[in-house]
Design a protein around this motif. Structure first.
Motif, mmCIF file in Angstrom:
data_model
loop_
_atom_site.group_PDB
_atom_site.id
_atom_site.type_symbol
_atom_site.label_atom_id
_atom_site.label_comp_id
_atom_site.label_asym_id
_atom_site.label_seq_id
_atom_site.Cartn_x
_atom_site.Cartn_y
_atom_site.Cartn_z
ATOM 1 N N GLU A 121 0.800 -1.227 0.000
ATOM 2 C CA GLU A 121 0.000 0.000 0.000
ATOM 3 C C GLU A 121 0.835 1.281 0.000
ATOM 4 O O GLU A 121 1.891 1.353 0.622
ATOM 5 C CB GLU A 121 -0.956 0.013 1.201
ATOM 6 C CG GLU A 121 -1.937 -1.141 1.228
ATOM 7 C CD GLU A 121 -2.658 -1.363 -0.088
ATOM 8 O OE1 GLU A 121 -3.111 -0.387 -0.701
ATOM 9 O OE2 GLU A 121 -2.750 -2.533 -0.518
ATOM 10 N N HIS A 122 0.306 2.266 -0.679
ATOM 11 C CA HIS A 122 0.796 3.647 -0.592
ATOM 12 C C HIS A 122 0.534 4.124 0.839
ATOM 13 O O HIS A 122 -0.430 3.680 1.475
ATOM 14 C CB HIS A 122 -0.022 4.480 -1.594
ATOM 15 C CG HIS A 122 0.411 5.887 -1.778
ATOM 16 N ND1 HIS A 122 0.097 6.884 -0.891
ATOM 17 C CD2 HIS A 122 1.113 6.478 -2.766
ATOM 18 C CE1 HIS A 122 0.593 8.030 -1.333
ATOM 19 N NE2 HIS A 122 1.214 7.812 -2.472
ATOM 20 N N HIS A 123 1.362 5.028 1.331
ATOM 21 C CA HIS A 123 1.165 5.513 2.710
ATOM 22 C C HIS A 123 -0.268 6.009 2.945
ATOM 23 O O HIS A 123 -0.775 5.939 4.059
ATOM 24 C CB HIS A 123 2.151 6.656 3.021
ATOM 25 C CG HIS A 123 3.590 6.206 2.968
ATOM 26 N ND1 HIS A 123 4.635 7.077 2.820
ATOM 27 C CD2 HIS A 123 4.148 4.971 3.037
ATOM 28 C CE1 HIS A 123 5.775 6.401 2.798
ATOM 29 N NE2 HIS A 123 5.512 5.123 2.927
ATOM 30 N N HIS A 171 -6.025 -1.261 -5.931
ATOM 31 C CA HIS A 171 -6.389 -1.968 -7.157
ATOM 32 C C HIS A 171 -5.097 -2.266 -7.931
ATOM 33 O O HIS A 171 -4.881 -3.387 -8.367
ATOM 34 C CB HIS A 171 -7.330 -1.076 -7.974
ATOM 35 C CG HIS A 171 -8.056 -1.781 -9.070
ATOM 36 N ND1 HIS A 171 -9.145 -1.246 -9.701
ATOM 37 C CD2 HIS A 171 -7.846 -2.975 -9.661
ATOM 38 C CE1 HIS A 171 -9.564 -2.096 -10.636
ATOM 39 N NE2 HIS A 171 -8.792 -3.146 -10.629
ATOM 40 N N ILE A 172 -4.247 -1.226 -8.027
ATOM 41 C CA ILE A 172 -2.966 -1.364 -8.727
ATOM 42 C C ILE A 172 -1.872 -0.746 -7.861
ATOM 43 O O ILE A 172 -2.048 0.363 -7.333
ATOM 44 C CB ILE A 172 -3.017 -0.637 -10.092
ATOM 45 C CG1 ILE A 172 -3.988 -1.366 -11.040
ATOM 46 C CG2 ILE A 172 -1.633 -0.540 -10.720
ATOM 47 C CD1 ILE A 172 -4.200 -0.702 -12.370
ATOM 48 N N SER A 173 -0.753 -1.448 -7.755
ATOM 49 C CA SER A 173 0.365 -0.920 -6.962
ATOM 50 C C SER A 173 1.069 0.204 -7.710
ATOM 51 O O SER A 173 1.427 0.044 -8.876
ATOM 52 C CB SER A 173 1.364 -2.041 -6.670
ATOM 53 O OG SER A 173 2.626 -1.477 -6.336
ATOM 54 N N ALA A 201 -6.437 4.698 -6.956
ATOM 55 C CA ALA A 201 -5.681 5.873 -7.438
ATOM 56 C C ALA A 201 -4.908 5.565 -8.726
ATOM 57 O O ALA A 201 -4.846 6.393 -9.635
ATOM 58 C CB ALA A 201 -4.719 6.350 -6.350
ATOM 59 N N GLN A 202 -4.325 4.362 -8.806
ATOM 60 C CA GLN A 202 -3.504 4.034 -9.984
ATOM 61 C C GLN A 202 -4.298 3.282 -11.047
ATOM 62 O O GLN A 202 -3.726 2.885 -12.065
ATOM 63 C CB GLN A 202 -2.283 3.193 -9.567
ATOM 64 C CG GLN A 202 -1.299 3.933 -8.689
ATOM 65 C CD GLN A 202 -0.605 5.077 -9.425
ATOM 66 O OE1 GLN A 202 -0.521 5.109 -10.640
ATOM 67 N NE2 GLN A 202 -0.106 6.050 -8.664
ATOM 68 N N ALA A 203 -5.571 3.081 -10.819
ATOM 69 C CA ALA A 203 -6.332 2.238 -11.750
ATOM 70 C C ALA A 203 -7.242 3.032 -12.682
ATOM 71 O O ALA A 203 -7.401 2.667 -13.847
ATOM 72 C CB ALA A 203 -7.162 1.235 -10.955
ATOM 73 N N ALA A 223 -8.670 12.681 -9.142
ATOM 74 C CA ALA A 223 -8.860 13.081 -10.545
ATOM 75 C C ALA A 223 -7.520 13.355 -11.238
ATOM 76 O O ALA A 223 -7.370 13.090 -12.427
ATOM 77 C CB ALA A 223 -9.740 14.323 -10.601
ATOM 78 N N HIS A 224 -6.546 13.869 -10.478
ATOM 79 C CA HIS A 224 -5.321 14.337 -11.140
ATOM 80 C C HIS A 224 -4.488 13.203 -11.745
ATOM 81 O O HIS A 224 -3.625 13.458 -12.584
ATOM 82 C CB HIS A 224 -4.468 15.172 -10.176
ATOM 83 C CG HIS A 224 -3.784 14.395 -9.099
ATOM 84 N ND1 HIS A 224 -2.493 13.954 -9.223
ATOM 85 C CD2 HIS A 224 -4.199 13.964 -7.885
ATOM 86 C CE1 HIS A 224 -2.145 13.305 -8.118
ATOM 87 N NE2 HIS A 224 -3.168 13.288 -7.295
ATOM 88 N N LYS A 225 -4.766 11.978 -11.322
ATOM 89 C CA LYS A 225 -4.015 10.857 -11.918
ATOM 90 C C LYS A 225 -4.731 10.317 -13.161
ATOM 91 O O LYS A 225 -4.312 9.341 -13.760
ATOM 92 C CB LYS A 225 -3.829 9.743 -10.887
ATOM 93 C CG LYS A 225 -2.897 10.173 -9.739
ATOM 94 C CD LYS A 225 -2.544 9.017 -8.873
ATOM 95 C CE LYS A 225 -1.983 9.406 -7.523
ATOM 96 N NZ LYS A 225 -0.574 9.789 -7.543
HETATM 97 C C1 LIG Z 1 -1.889 3.770 -4.907
HETATM 98 C C2 LIG Z 1 -2.050 5.186 -4.441
HETATM 99 N N1 LIG Z 1 -2.925 5.466 -3.469
HETATM 100 C C3 LIG Z 1 -3.129 6.702 -3.025
HETATM 101 C C4 LIG Z 1 -2.426 7.758 -3.548
HETATM 102 C C5 LIG Z 1 -2.676 9.129 -3.021
HETATM 103 O O1 LIG Z 1 -3.242 9.948 -4.001
HETATM 104 P P1 LIG Z 1 -3.441 11.502 -3.708
HETATM 105 O O2 LIG Z 1 -2.120 12.031 -3.265
HETATM 106 O O3 LIG Z 1 -3.900 12.050 -5.027
HETATM 107 O O4 LIG Z 1 -4.491 11.610 -2.664
HETATM 108 C C6 LIG Z 1 -1.488 7.534 -4.546
HETATM 109 C C7 LIG Z 1 -0.669 8.633 -5.088
HETATM 110 O O5 LIG Z 1 0.393 8.423 -5.629
HETATM 111 C C8 LIG Z 1 -1.303 6.212 -5.009
HETATM 112 O O6 LIG Z 1 -0.422 5.929 -5.977
#
Ligand SMILES: Cc1ncc(COP(=O)(O)O)c(C=O)c1O
Length: 405
Positions: A121-123, A171-173, A201-203, A223-225
């Motif tokens: 997981e992302h932080h 969903h996606i790493s 976020a990555q999907a 949205a920005h991704k």
């Molecule tokens: C898998 C995943 N989750 C969450 C986030 C957080 O997204 P945000 O900073 O747009 O809230 C990211 C951003 O890189 C991400 O890659």
């Protein structure tokens, strides 16, 4: 629309930019994507023609802004195939969406309960749950990842039980590019009555998302991704869950009635949307999602898969190349290391040649620690990237390695 890379590239004004006199090659799409003219225009249109606060005015501009804002909710619901547009909560991004759910779960978690996440997981999808567990004396359990970047499904099976009160996974790493088999995982969790939150976020920009088909309780993205604006995100939640959860923030708009003694809350989704929302963000997000829809998400996925395969082959021709994340189910992210060269050194030299990549732990420090590496160089692709850019990147990488040798 068919797939016309030149036409797509022409939609993104920033791609004409030069950095250090070199043509920009932007491979940091996992961090954020660029915006097509259609998205930029929608922001200009909103502020030029009907900027006004929503839900609270009787005047024409406010009515127009409110209608456009609520139509955006309908469009987002349609895009991810939610059953009802009341299941769409607008937030500032994936991070806020996850914090919203984690905080709203405070009253549903008791001492000794378990919260399940994974080690990839992302932080943003780790720290909120860790904090929730600390506050409630609950246990944070972590599904491990195997060397190739797939979740260990045997471990997962052993970790599922009635003690788990929520399972949150991506969903996606963002580091490995692994596409997790979330439909299968959600079905497994449901056998124990466990609600599942998917961090998409990555999907969202790379593959089709159908929340009814997935049957997840929550799904979120920024949205920005996905070619949309920064500062805008979505939390999908099943109606019964959003109804059950407590609000996360308090203030205007999220209330039904307020007296000095007591406040009652608005209906879903408004009880989760305290304060003035990001109206232009909603409209620009719709412009971005329409942009994706117009090209076709399956066309995008196919194009990016080809790019991923092409770039992976070229990278593997380089001596001492180590790709981190080699699942057969991958999307357009390649994390790598070359020998024992520090990722930062390579990233800095690539930048000098106009190539934007990410280096470091990608906000997934436990995952990087798990591989016992200092970080990676990450090239992540979007719909506007081309094979010519991959060729340039490979040449720039070879030059960088020669300089560092
Ligand atoms: C898998 C995943 N989750 C969450 C986030 C957080 O997204 P945000 O900073 O747009 O809230 C990211 C951003 O890189 C991400 O890659």
């Amino acid at each position: 629309m068919g797939f016309n890379i030149d036409k797509i590239r022409a939609d993104f004004p920033i791609l004409k930019r030069k950095v250090y006199g070199k043509q920009l090659v932007y491979f940091d799409n996992g961090a954020t994507t660029h915006k097509p003219q259609q998205v930029i225009d929608s922001i200009v249109d909103y502020y030029s023609n009907f900027n006004s606060n929503v839900h609270r005015g009787v005047h024409k501009l406010s009515v127009e802004a409110t209608t456009a804002f609520e139509d955006s909710r309908k469009y987002v619901a349609h895009f991810i195939n939610a059953e009802d547009d009341r299941e769409i909560v607008f937030t500032r991004g994936a991070t806020e969406s996850i914090n919203l759910v984690a905080n709203s779960f405070l009253s549903l978690i008791n001492k000794g309960d378990e919260v399940l996440i994974t080690s990839i997981e992302h932080h943003s999808n780790l720290v909120p749950w860790q904090q929730l567990c600390e506050k409630k004396n609950a246990k944070l359990k972590v599904v491990p990842v195997s060397d190739d970047g797939n979740l260990d499904m045997e471990f997962l099976d052993n970790m599922l039980s009635e003690k788990v009160k929520i399972f949150a996974l991506s969903h996606i790493s963002n580091v490995l590019g692994t596409i997790n088999p979330i439909k299968e995982i959600i079905a497994k969790a449901h056998k124990f009555g466990i609600p599942v939150l998917i961090d998409g976020a990555q999907a969202i920009a790379h593959l089709k998302v159908d929340v009814q088909d997935l049957d997840c309780e929550f799904y979120c993205f920024s949205a920005h991704k996905a070619y949309g604006p920064m500062g805008f995100g979505v939390l999908y939640g099943k109606k019964e869950w959003l109804t059950r959860l407590q609000p996360y923030q308090y203030g205007g708009e999220m209330i039904s009635s307020v007296s000095l003694d007591k406040t009652t809350f608005n209906e879903i989704p408004y009880k989760f949307e305290a304060g003035t929302p990001n109206v232009s963000g909603a409209l620009a997000t719709v412009a971005a999602l329409k942009y994706i829809k117009n090209i076709g998400i399956d066309n995008i996925a196919k194009y990016e898969d080809d790019l991923l395969e092409y770039a992976t082959e070229k990278l593997l021709e380089i001596d001492k190349m180590r790709i981190i994340g080699t699942s057969s189910e991958k999307t357009a992210v390649i994390s790598f290391l070359v020998g024992d060269i520090h990722p930062y050194d390579i990233g800095t030299l690539l930048d000098q040649m106009g190539v934007a990549v990410r280096t470091g732990n990608h906000c997934a420090q436990p995952l990087i620690d798990n591989y016992c590496i200092p970080g990676t160089i990450r090239a992540s692709f979007a719909v506007y990237n081309s094979k010519e850019e991959v060729d340039y990147f490979i040449e720039a990488l070879k030059k960088s390695l020669a300089m560092l040798a």
